[in-house]
Design an enzyme around this catalytic site. Structure first.
Site, PDB file in Angstrom:
ATOM      1  N   ARG A 107     -13.789  22.154  11.135  1.00  0.00           N
ATOM      2  CA  ARG A 107     -13.286  21.259  12.181  1.00  0.00           C
ATOM      3  C   ARG A 107     -12.056  20.513  11.730  1.00  0.00           C
ATOM      4  O   ARG A 107     -11.134  20.305  12.495  1.00  0.00           O
ATOM      5  CB  ARG A 107     -14.366  20.241  12.558  1.00  0.00           C
ATOM      6  CG  ARG A 107     -15.528  20.811  13.298  1.00  0.00           C
ATOM      7  CD  ARG A 107     -16.520  19.706  13.527  1.00  0.00           C
ATOM      8  NE  ARG A 107     -16.722  19.000  12.269  1.00  0.00           N
ATOM      9  CZ  ARG A 107     -17.892  18.618  11.795  1.00  0.00           C
ATOM     10  NH1 ARG A 107     -18.964  18.824  12.481  1.00  0.00           N
ATOM     11  NH2 ARG A 107     -17.991  18.006  10.651  1.00  0.00           N
ATOM     12  N   HIS A 145     -20.048  24.767  18.160  1.00  0.00           N
ATOM     13  CA  HIS A 145     -20.759  25.936  17.640  1.00  0.00           C
ATOM     14  C   HIS A 145     -20.684  27.089  18.640  1.00  0.00           C
ATOM     15  O   HIS A 145     -20.408  28.235  18.268  1.00  0.00           O
ATOM     16  CB  HIS A 145     -22.246  25.627  17.401  1.00  0.00           C
ATOM     17  CG  HIS A 145     -22.528  24.621  16.355  1.00  0.00           C
ATOM     18  ND1 HIS A 145     -23.322  23.516  16.589  1.00  0.00           N
ATOM     19  CD2 HIS A 145     -22.156  24.537  15.057  1.00  0.00           C
ATOM     20  CE1 HIS A 145     -23.429  22.802  15.486  1.00  0.00           C
ATOM     21  NE2 HIS A 145     -22.723  23.406  14.537  1.00  0.00           N
TER      22      HIS A 145
END
Length: 158
Positions: free
Chosen positions: A90, A17
């Site tokens: 991801r 993040h």
């Protein structure tokens, strides 16, 4: 001013993040990290705790602000007068869900764009749920999260 909203539960905020937030700050003048109060997940930390942790990790990055929100993301994004939502991808497994979300958001708010960013390769496998599980089982999460987040996880799981 070019602005973007980066929503998430951030339970906990990971190095993945953080990587995305720092990179977004290079692309946009203003990055609003929007910590979601309404979630189908059962968060480990309260909304207040998550906001504090995120602020401690990325609050010093120029142009980044951290706020909590509830309700529809597109409504919140419009309230801020922001035209872009950033989402992280991801792996291919994230794509289908994120694509579906982007489509629903576009249907509700055609004026708001969705931007996908992928984290740096070394963070591509990190997820909050895996970090929580490792911490719960007393594993070392120091390479996945910032020190303040590691301390909070240690305190929560003993």
């Amino acid at each position: 001013m070019r602005s973007v909203v980066y929503p998430g539960t951030f339970d906990p905020i990971t190095n993945g993040h953080t990587d995305l937030i720092q990179r977004a700050a290079r692309l946009f003048d203003r990055v609003v990290v929007a910590v979601a109060a309404d979630t189908h997940k059962a968060p480990t930390f309260s909304i207040e705790e998550r906001v504090i942790m995120v602020r401690e990790v990325v609050g010093q990055v120029p142009g980044v602000e951290v706020v909590s929100f509830s309700g529809l993301l597109v409504t919140f994004t419009r309230h801020l007068d922001v035209g872009v939502i950033m989402r992280g991808l991801r792996a291919v497994s994230d794509f289908e869900f994120e694509f579906q979300l982007a489509g629903m958001n576009r249907r509700m708010a055609p004026d708001i764009e969705t931007l996908f960013l992928t984290p740096a390769e070394q963070y591509a496998y990190i997820s909050s749920s895996l970090v929580r599980e490792i911490a719960r089982l007393k594993g070392d999460v120091s390479t996945f999260v910032a020190p303040n987040v590691q301390a909070a996880l240690r305190a929560r799981f003993g």
